[in-house]
Enzyme design. Structure first.
Site, PDB file in Angstrom:
ATOM      1  N   ASP A   7      -3.523  -1.929  -1.365  1.00 55.61           N
ATOM      2  CA  ASP A   7      -3.549  -1.346  -0.026  1.00 55.61           C
ATOM      3  C   ASP A   7      -4.289  -0.017  -0.105  1.00 55.61           C
ATOM      4  O   ASP A   7      -4.322   0.627  -1.169  1.00 55.61           O
ATOM      5  CB  ASP A   7      -2.129  -1.138   0.508  1.00 55.61           C
ATOM      6  CG  ASP A   7      -2.127  -0.623   1.941  1.00 55.61           C
ATOM      7  OD1 ASP A   7      -2.586  -1.369   2.833  1.00 55.61           O
ATOM      8  OD2 ASP A   7      -1.685   0.519   2.179  1.00 55.61           O
ATOM      9  N   GLU A   9      -5.293   3.800   2.102  1.00 53.48           N
ATOM     10  CA  GLU A   9      -5.145   4.732   3.222  1.00 53.48           C
ATOM     11  C   GLU A   9      -6.480   5.445   3.385  1.00 53.48           C
ATOM     12  O   GLU A   9      -7.181   5.718   2.389  1.00 53.48           O
ATOM     13  CB  GLU A   9      -4.014   5.729   2.974  1.00 53.48           C
ATOM     14  CG  GLU A   9      -2.636   5.099   2.804  1.00 53.48           C
ATOM     15  CD  GLU A   9      -2.152   4.318   4.020  1.00 53.48           C
ATOM     16  OE1 GLU A   9      -2.652   4.587   5.148  1.00 53.48           O
ATOM     17  OE2 GLU A   9      -1.299   3.437   3.852  1.00 53.48           O
ATOM     18  N   HIS A  57      -0.125   8.412   7.632  1.00 56.49           N
ATOM     19  CA  HIS A  57       0.175   8.402   6.196  1.00 56.49           C
ATOM     20  C   HIS A  57       0.638   9.743   5.637  1.00 56.49           C
ATOM     21  O   HIS A  57       1.088   9.813   4.492  1.00 56.49           O
ATOM     22  CB  HIS A  57      -1.028   7.903   5.390  1.00 56.49           C
ATOM     23  CG  HIS A  57      -2.334   8.561   5.729  1.00 56.49           C
ATOM     24  ND1 HIS A  57      -2.542   9.917   5.677  1.00 56.49           N
ATOM     25  CD2 HIS A  57      -3.524   8.003   6.122  1.00 56.49           C
ATOM     26  CE1 HIS A  57      -3.799  10.182   6.004  1.00 56.49           C
ATOM     27  NE2 HIS A  57      -4.408   9.041   6.295  1.00 56.49           N
ATOM     28  N   HIS A 150       3.257   5.366   6.114  1.00 51.97           N
ATOM     29  CA  HIS A 150       2.447   4.467   5.301  1.00 51.97           C
ATOM     30  C   HIS A 150       2.093   5.150   3.987  1.00 51.97           C
ATOM     31  O   HIS A 150       1.859   6.352   3.936  1.00 51.97           O
ATOM     32  CB  HIS A 150       1.153   4.113   6.039  1.00 51.97           C
ATOM     33  CG  HIS A 150       1.349   3.203   7.202  1.00 51.97           C
ATOM     34  ND1 HIS A 150       0.542   2.129   7.452  1.00 51.97           N
ATOM     35  CD2 HIS A 150       2.279   3.209   8.185  1.00 51.97           C
ATOM     36  CE1 HIS A 150       0.953   1.506   8.545  1.00 51.97           C
ATOM     37  NE2 HIS A 150       2.006   2.156   9.004  1.00 51.97           N
ATOM     38  N   ASP A 155       3.172   0.363   0.323  1.00 53.51           N
ATOM     39  CA  ASP A 155       2.800  -0.799   1.118  1.00 53.51           C
ATOM     40  C   ASP A 155       2.349  -1.961   0.238  1.00 53.51           C
ATOM     41  O   ASP A 155       2.597  -3.124   0.566  1.00 53.51           O
ATOM     42  CB  ASP A 155       1.698  -0.428   2.109  1.00 53.51           C
ATOM     43  CG  ASP A 155       2.227   0.397   3.282  1.00 53.51           C
ATOM     44  OD1 ASP A 155       3.436   0.695   3.293  1.00 53.51           O
ATOM     45  OD2 ASP A 155       1.425   0.749   4.171  1.00 53.51           O
TER      46      ASP A 155
END
Length: 232
Positions: A7, A9, A57, A150, A155
């Site tokens: 994942d 960000e 985030h 997040h 995640d």
């Protein structure tokens, strides 16, 4: 089979308009089981963090200011990814940012043939339902109570559990022995309570039971097993 769940960000939605990757988290699976091997890194995007992205985030300009630039950590990332399939939720988004960063530092992008998209999988399995990571974790009973904002590694950990469920599940409640079963990822163990040995109970008929049975059979009128099979 080795697979990588990952994942990212970012500072926004589109790398083509200047948005950058600021965090990546990766989880290694072998035969659909987390091995405990992970990769996690923050990157200085060399641009201001929009307030809307930071609200998602929590990664601020101050926090990212002393983090490495993506080119400085690219070799370690590529070594961890290897040539394994890469699993992501809404994978085109994550692949787009990852490949953009690779291109900026003169590296070859990762082939889209390695992409596995759990959103596409969820749409096939649950048409018409919500397919966000939160919604799917709720559907499959995956605990996300610790997910306040997040985070790429967090995640990825949730997505690893979801991917396992989407591909058939681990039946983590199934235990076939009395010994402790420990999962390879070290995060889950199932123990059954030790049982004391009990001798087999007596199962032969007693003399009294045999006598009662004989009396019962003697009173039967034309029992079927004594029928000679005469024609009707």
């Amino acid at each position: 089979m080795r697979e990588i769940i990952f994942d990212t960000e970012t500072t926004g939605f589109d790398p083509q308009t200047g948005d950058r990757l600021v965090e990546i988290g990766c989880i290694e699976l072998v035969n659909r089981v987390p091995t405990g091997q992970t990769f996690h890194a923050y990157y200085n995007p060399q641009r201001p963090m929009p307030a809307a992205a930071e609200a998602v985030h929590g990664l601020s300009d101050i926090f990212l200011s002393d983090k490495q630039l993506f080119p400085a950590g690219v070799d370690a990332l590529l070594e961890f990814l290897g040539d394994s399939p890469l699993v992501a939720h809404n994978a085109k988004f994550d692949f787009g940012f990852l490949n953009h960063e690779l291109t900026l530092c003169g590296r070859t992008g990762i082939s889209m043939t390695r992409m596995i998209d759990t959103v596409a999988m969820a749409r096939t399995l649950h048409p018409g339902a919500k397919h966000s990571l939160d919604a799917l974790c709720t559907r499959y009973g995956i605990d996300r109570s610790h997910r306040i904002k997040h985070g790429a590694l967090l995640d990825a950990e949730l997505l690893a559990q979801l991917y396992i469920e989407l591909t058939g599940g681990r039946q983590i409640g199934l235990v076939l022995g009395i010994e402790t079963e420990r999962k390879a990822n070290g995060l889950c163990s199932i123990a059954t309570q030790a049982r004391s040995h009990r001798p087999a109970r007596a199962h032969s008929a007693s003399s009294a039971e045999l006598e009662r049975h004989a009396s019962f059979v003697a009173a039967l009128d034309k029992p079927l097993w004594l029928d000679s099979g005469s024609s009707a």
